[in-house]
Design a protein around this motif. Sequence first.
Motif, PDB file in Angstrom:
ATOM      1  N   LYS A  10      -0.554 -42.278 -27.886  1.00  0.00           N
ATOM      2  CA  LYS A  10      -0.720 -41.958 -26.474  1.00  0.00           C
ATOM      3  C   LYS A  10      -0.595 -40.460 -26.216  1.00  0.00           C
ATOM      4  N   SER A  11       0.319 -39.807 -26.947  1.00  0.00           N
ATOM      5  CA  SER A  11       0.558 -38.386 -26.697  1.00  0.00           C
ATOM      6  C   SER A  11      -0.701 -37.531 -26.897  1.00  0.00           C
ATOM      7  N   ASP A  12      -1.670 -38.059 -27.637  1.00  0.00           N
ATOM      8  CA  ASP A  12      -2.908 -37.298 -27.843  1.00  0.00           C
ATOM      9  C   ASP A  12      -3.800 -37.300 -26.599  1.00  0.00           C
ATOM     10  N   LEU A  13      -3.560 -38.246 -25.696  1.00  0.00           N
ATOM     11  CA  LEU A  13      -4.462 -38.374 -24.542  1.00  0.00           C
ATOM     12  C   LEU A  13      -4.506 -37.106 -23.699  1.00  0.00           C
ATOM     13  N   GLU A  14      -3.351 -36.533 -23.487  1.00  0.00           N
ATOM     14  CA  GLU A  14      -3.270 -35.318 -22.682  1.00  0.00           C
ATOM     15  C   GLU A  14      -4.079 -34.193 -23.356  1.00  0.00           C
ATOM     16  N   ILE A  15      -3.864 -34.089 -24.665  1.00  0.00           N
ATOM     17  CA  ILE A  15      -4.577 -33.031 -25.425  1.00  0.00           C
ATOM     18  C   ILE A  15      -6.082 -33.284 -25.384  1.00  0.00           C
ATOM     19  N   PHE A  16      -6.447 -34.546 -25.484  1.00  0.00           N
ATOM     20  CA  PHE A  16      -7.881 -34.889 -25.433  1.00  0.00           C
ATOM     21  C   PHE A  16      -8.477 -34.464 -24.092  1.00  0.00           C
ATOM     22  N   LYS A  17      -7.732 -34.788 -23.072  1.00  0.00           N
ATOM     23  CA  LYS A  17      -8.245 -34.493 -21.727  1.00  0.00           C
ATOM     24  C   LYS A  17      -8.435 -32.983 -21.533  1.00  0.00           C
ATOM     25  N   GLU A  18      -7.425 -32.240 -21.968  1.00  0.00           N
ATOM     26  CA  GLU A  18      -7.490 -30.774 -21.818  1.00  0.00           C
ATOM     27  C   GLU A  18      -8.623 -30.161 -22.640  1.00  0.00           C
ATOM     28  N   ASN A  19      -9.009 -30.872 -23.681  1.00  0.00           N
ATOM     29  CA  ASN A  19      -9.991 -30.288 -24.595  1.00  0.00           C
ATOM     30  C   ASN A  19     -11.341 -31.006 -24.583  1.00  0.00           C
ATOM     31  N   VAL A 155     -27.518 -39.956 -30.514  1.00  0.00           N
ATOM     32  CA  VAL A 155     -27.040 -39.813 -31.897  1.00  0.00           C
ATOM     33  C   VAL A 155     -25.683 -39.107 -31.907  1.00  0.00           C
ATOM     34  N   GLU A 156     -24.858 -39.533 -32.870  1.00  0.00           N
ATOM     35  CA  GLU A 156     -23.569 -38.855 -33.060  1.00  0.00           C
ATOM     36  C   GLU A 156     -23.489 -38.358 -34.503  1.00  0.00           C
ATOM     37  N   ILE A 157     -22.910 -37.171 -34.677  1.00  0.00           N
ATOM     38  CA  ILE A 157     -22.637 -36.706 -36.054  1.00  0.00           C
ATOM     39  C   ILE A 157     -21.192 -36.210 -36.122  1.00  0.00           C
ATOM     40  N   LEU A 158     -20.689 -36.181 -37.343  1.00  0.00           N
ATOM     41  CA  LEU A 158     -19.351 -35.629 -37.565  1.00  0.00           C
ATOM     42  C   LEU A 158     -19.498 -34.117 -37.694  1.00  0.00           C
ATOM     43  N   VAL A 159     -18.745 -33.372 -36.894  1.00  0.00           N
ATOM     44  CA  VAL A 159     -18.819 -31.911 -37.052  1.00  0.00           C
ATOM     45  C   VAL A 159     -17.564 -31.357 -37.711  1.00  0.00           C
ATOM     46  N   MET A 160     -16.502 -32.159 -37.682  1.00  0.00           N
ATOM     47  CA  MET A 160     -15.251 -31.670 -38.259  1.00  0.00           C
ATOM     48  C   MET A 160     -14.417 -32.866 -38.691  1.00  0.00           C
ATOM     49  N   GLY A 161     -14.112 -32.938 -39.997  1.00  0.00           N
ATOM     50  CA  GLY A 161     -13.266 -34.046 -40.417  1.00  0.00           C
ATOM     51  C   GLY A 161     -13.320 -34.310 -41.903  1.00  0.00           C
ATOM     52  N   PRO A 162     -12.456 -35.206 -42.375  1.00  0.00           N
ATOM     53  CA  PRO A 162     -12.399 -35.508 -43.806  1.00  0.00           C
ATOM     54  C   PRO A 162     -13.657 -36.217 -44.307  1.00  0.00           C
ATOM     55  N   ILE A 163     -13.903 -36.061 -45.611  1.00  0.00           N
ATOM     56  CA  ILE A 163     -15.077 -36.689 -46.237  1.00  0.00           C
ATOM     57  C   ILE A 163     -14.596 -37.846 -47.097  1.00  0.00           C
ATOM     58  N   LEU A 164     -14.965 -39.051 -46.682  1.00  0.00           N
ATOM     59  CA  LEU A 164     -14.593 -40.246 -47.449  1.00  0.00           C
ATOM     60  C   LEU A 164     -15.535 -40.362 -48.650  1.00  0.00           C
ATOM     61  N   LEU A 165     -14.930 -40.397 -49.836  1.00  0.00           N
ATOM     62  CA  LEU A 165     -15.752 -40.434 -51.040  1.00  0.00           C
ATOM     63  C   LEU A 165     -15.930 -41.836 -51.584  1.00  0.00           C
ATOM     64  N   PHE A 166     -14.945 -42.677 -51.329  1.00  0.00           N
ATOM     65  CA  PHE A 166     -14.860 -43.904 -52.117  1.00  0.00           C
ATOM     66  C   PHE A 166     -14.095 -44.941 -51.311  1.00  0.00           C
ATOM     67  N   LEU A 240      -9.445 -35.652 -36.574  1.00  0.00           N
ATOM     68  CA  LEU A 240      -8.241 -34.908 -36.976  1.00  0.00           C
ATOM     69  C   LEU A 240      -7.124 -35.857 -37.375  1.00  0.00           C
ATOM     70  N   ARG A 241      -7.507 -37.046 -37.856  1.00  0.00           N
ATOM     71  CA  ARG A 241      -6.484 -38.037 -38.186  1.00  0.00           C
ATOM     72  C   ARG A 241      -5.580 -37.588 -39.328  1.00  0.00           C
ATOM     73  N   HIS A 242      -6.068 -36.672 -40.172  1.00  0.00           N
ATOM     74  CA  HIS A 242      -5.217 -36.185 -41.263  1.00  0.00           C
ATOM     75  C   HIS A 242      -4.537 -34.868 -40.893  1.00  0.00           C
ATOM     76  N   GLN A 243      -4.755 -34.363 -39.676  1.00  0.00           N
ATOM     77  CA  GLN A 243      -4.215 -33.053 -39.279  1.00  0.00           C
ATOM     78  C   GLN A 243      -3.519 -33.160 -37.923  1.00  0.00           C
ATOM     79  N   SER A 244      -3.026 -32.020 -37.456  1.00  0.00           N
ATOM     80  CA  SER A 244      -2.370 -32.006 -36.151  1.00  0.00           C
ATOM     81  C   SER A 244      -3.412 -31.787 -35.046  1.00  0.00           C
ATOM     82  N   THR A 245      -3.546 -32.788 -34.187  1.00  0.00           N
ATOM     83  CA  THR A 245      -4.505 -32.683 -33.070  1.00  0.00           C
ATOM     84  C   THR A 245      -4.087 -31.551 -32.144  1.00  0.00           C
ATOM     85  N   GLU A 246      -2.808 -31.535 -31.891  1.00  0.00           N
ATOM     86  CA  GLU A 246      -2.261 -30.561 -30.948  1.00  0.00           C
ATOM     87  C   GLU A 246      -2.576 -29.128 -31.383  1.00  0.00           C
ATOM     88  N   LYS A 247      -2.442 -28.898 -32.659  1.00  0.00           N
ATOM     89  CA  LYS A 247      -2.644 -27.546 -33.172  1.00  0.00           C
ATOM     90  C   LYS A 247      -4.128 -27.171 -33.268  1.00  0.00           C
TER      91      LYS A 247
END
Lengths: 385, 400
Positions: A10-19, A155-166, A240-247
């Motif tokens: 939930k805490s990400d919602l505020e950050i999402f809204k601001e950004n 259409v949607e594309i990933l512009v920033m995020g981890p690359i799933l290999l396997f 940003l699931r592997h990183q800090s959203t806030e940062k």
Amino acid sequence: MKLVSYLEKKSDLEIFKENEIKEVLISPLYLTRMGKSSLEDTHFLAKEAKKTGLKTVLVWDIVMTEEDFQEAVFYFKKIDLSYFDAIRVQDPGAIQWIQLNTKHPIQLILETGNRNILGIQKWISSVERLEKVIFSIELSKEMLLKTLSEISVPVEILVMGPILLFYSPRALLSFDKKSENLDPLRWIEAKADSEEGFHHDFKVIENKHGTFMFLPRELCLLDKIDELKQMNIESFRIDLRHQSTEKFLPQIKKLIENFNSKDWQDFKKNYPEKLIRGFYAANKSDILFKKLKNQNIQRVDKNYLGEVLEAKKGSYLVLKIKSKTLELKMGSHIKFKTTTGKEVVSKVTQLRNSRLELIDSASHGAIVIVNPVNAVTVKSAVYQH
Amino acid sequence: MSKPFLPELLVPAGSLEKLKVAVQYGANAVYLAGQQFGLRSAAENFTEDELREGIPYAHQHGVQTYVVLNGFLHDKDLETLPSFLKLLEELNVNAVIVSDLGVIETVKQFSTLPIHLSTQASCLNVESGKLWKTMGVKRLILGREASIAEAGKIKKETGLEVELFIHGSMCMAYSGNCVISNFTYGRDSNRGGCNHSCRFNYQVKYKDQSHSSFLFSSKDLMGLPLIEEFSKYEIDSIKVEGRMKSPLYAGTIAKVYSDALKEFEKKGTLSAEKIKHWVKELQKIPSRDFTEASLLHKADAQSVYTNHPTKNKKMKFGLAGEIIDVIENDSILVEVKSPIHGTDTLEILPFEGEPLAFKNFQVKDMMGNSIDYAKTSTVARLPYFPQAKVGQFIRKGASE
Ligand code: SF4
């Protein structure tokens, strides 16, 4: 253009809204590869996101055997779909089921395969209530432009995020446990290195759905964002699931809004993973294949007679006649093409069958002995000259 | 006793030579690729002329031919596909194996060839099968994660034919869901460029532990003891993996499974003793140990291959040569694939039935001169055996 991201707390919602995040992906544990949300959390996050004015998307992206599918459907039926604006699916079984059993718009993940326009168009025309397609990160800029010009769905594309290999269904980090002893709520993270392939720091996650391996570099197309904005792409996904959203989300949003090299350098310096553009510039991942084949031993049937089985220097050659129509004749001229591509022409001055009898000609299937020819080696192709 | 349901035995034909071997050793169907479009781009694959020879050869022996077009093809690949389809139709190929909707559409538009959905599409459940059916697919080649019982259910509820892998190497990932090679070597694993990164030794660190392991590497699938199950669930086709493997592999696997299927057809059951014997035969070919993987239950820790590959390199039997001519009451001619000494124990691998072992024989060269041993890439003359036939393999090793 709108920004899309994953909502896990939930805490990400505020950050999402601001950004300026406009659409959130909610990942129930039982339906989503990287899902962590219980049924309760799924409802709670969706409700809160809706209150904040965000569009909510339920993600069902696991690959399923029939047994898994039945379990997923059992779970799916417990979800209150009124909290969601759309459903995102990949497995064709899930697509089929969602079409028949809900009225929700469908977002279709075309990340695996789907490298040609014809196939993408067919998916688009086949899926009812299709709202958006999610493209593979392996599409180059050229392929993206071409495909976008020929389809009418957002259409949607990933512009920033981890690359799933396997993505494996097996529990590979719990190698010492029997399947019945595995905790469905487990979340095990590890790093894997291999000297054999210069593979270092691969992130590995094991959960209920199996084992996932990620590249130690993340995909980042932020320095191409102005170009991408011109392309008529409806959504840019930020993972940003592997990183800090806030940062990092505020920095990413700033770069998307107004790309400048100073912020970009700062971002790259601060971001904990190395960043790559993947195949955006070009996808030449099939180029090597042509080199893997020996063009010299590829058969060209015109005048093809057969193959050299033995080349005994100064003594004889053993040939197998493979042609169904041509014969090897005593006194004729034949051409050898060696495995290195060298061509040698010679006259047949001696011809014997496998009983060592002298013969005038030999046809399909015969093993024959002919006079030796310099530079001709085993596996050379033999042609009538 | 009513006749049991007998699945088709589908064997890989990575080259014209392997196609002939598979056919002679008992395959009911073979799958192969042209120079473009299929996975396994490094395999020898078939030129047009080889297709023109190989496909009629298989058909003359009553063997079905399936041509793989299962790479995730790009737009430029599709441009040249119609002319290839025309050739396949002209040759009466029995089906094409496809994983991509763009390819399916092209096949439907330019030919009437039946379409088998490749395992690359990871079709694993009934609903998925139903969707693919609407796309025009006739047979589903299910992902290796499906059990035999699930495959039976999918067949029943979709009305489509189903094909399931029974033997060979396995991807640890869901098919089509691994791009390690793409991002580490720039080679598209979905267009034949896999470099088998999953089989490497990894140092795995988690929490405060670290250990070295082959944890991403799968043992090889081996479902011979489950032939009765395949029959019970009426699985239409049982498939052997390995277009890139050796001709001896193609021959041995085809022969062993074909012998087992024939016995099953005759008796309606397979005895434990016979199964043990056939498994022993399969173990003579290099493998990464065997697992039933998910054929009965979901694959677990037992399915992971923990030995270092080189430890298993020592084969019990290797290919000594192939019989290329039989000169009645005189000798057999052998194309030598690894050195043959007169003191070796050799086995002729017949197309059906038990191998014929022999040792302490005289080795001669092509001209009939006695020699100490026959070198690789030569033609040797060995003693005559009435049972010997052209095309049969001679194995070398110690009989157990
Ligand atoms: S690396 Fe392993 S899991 Fe990946 S495609 Fe190759 S064999 Fe399959």
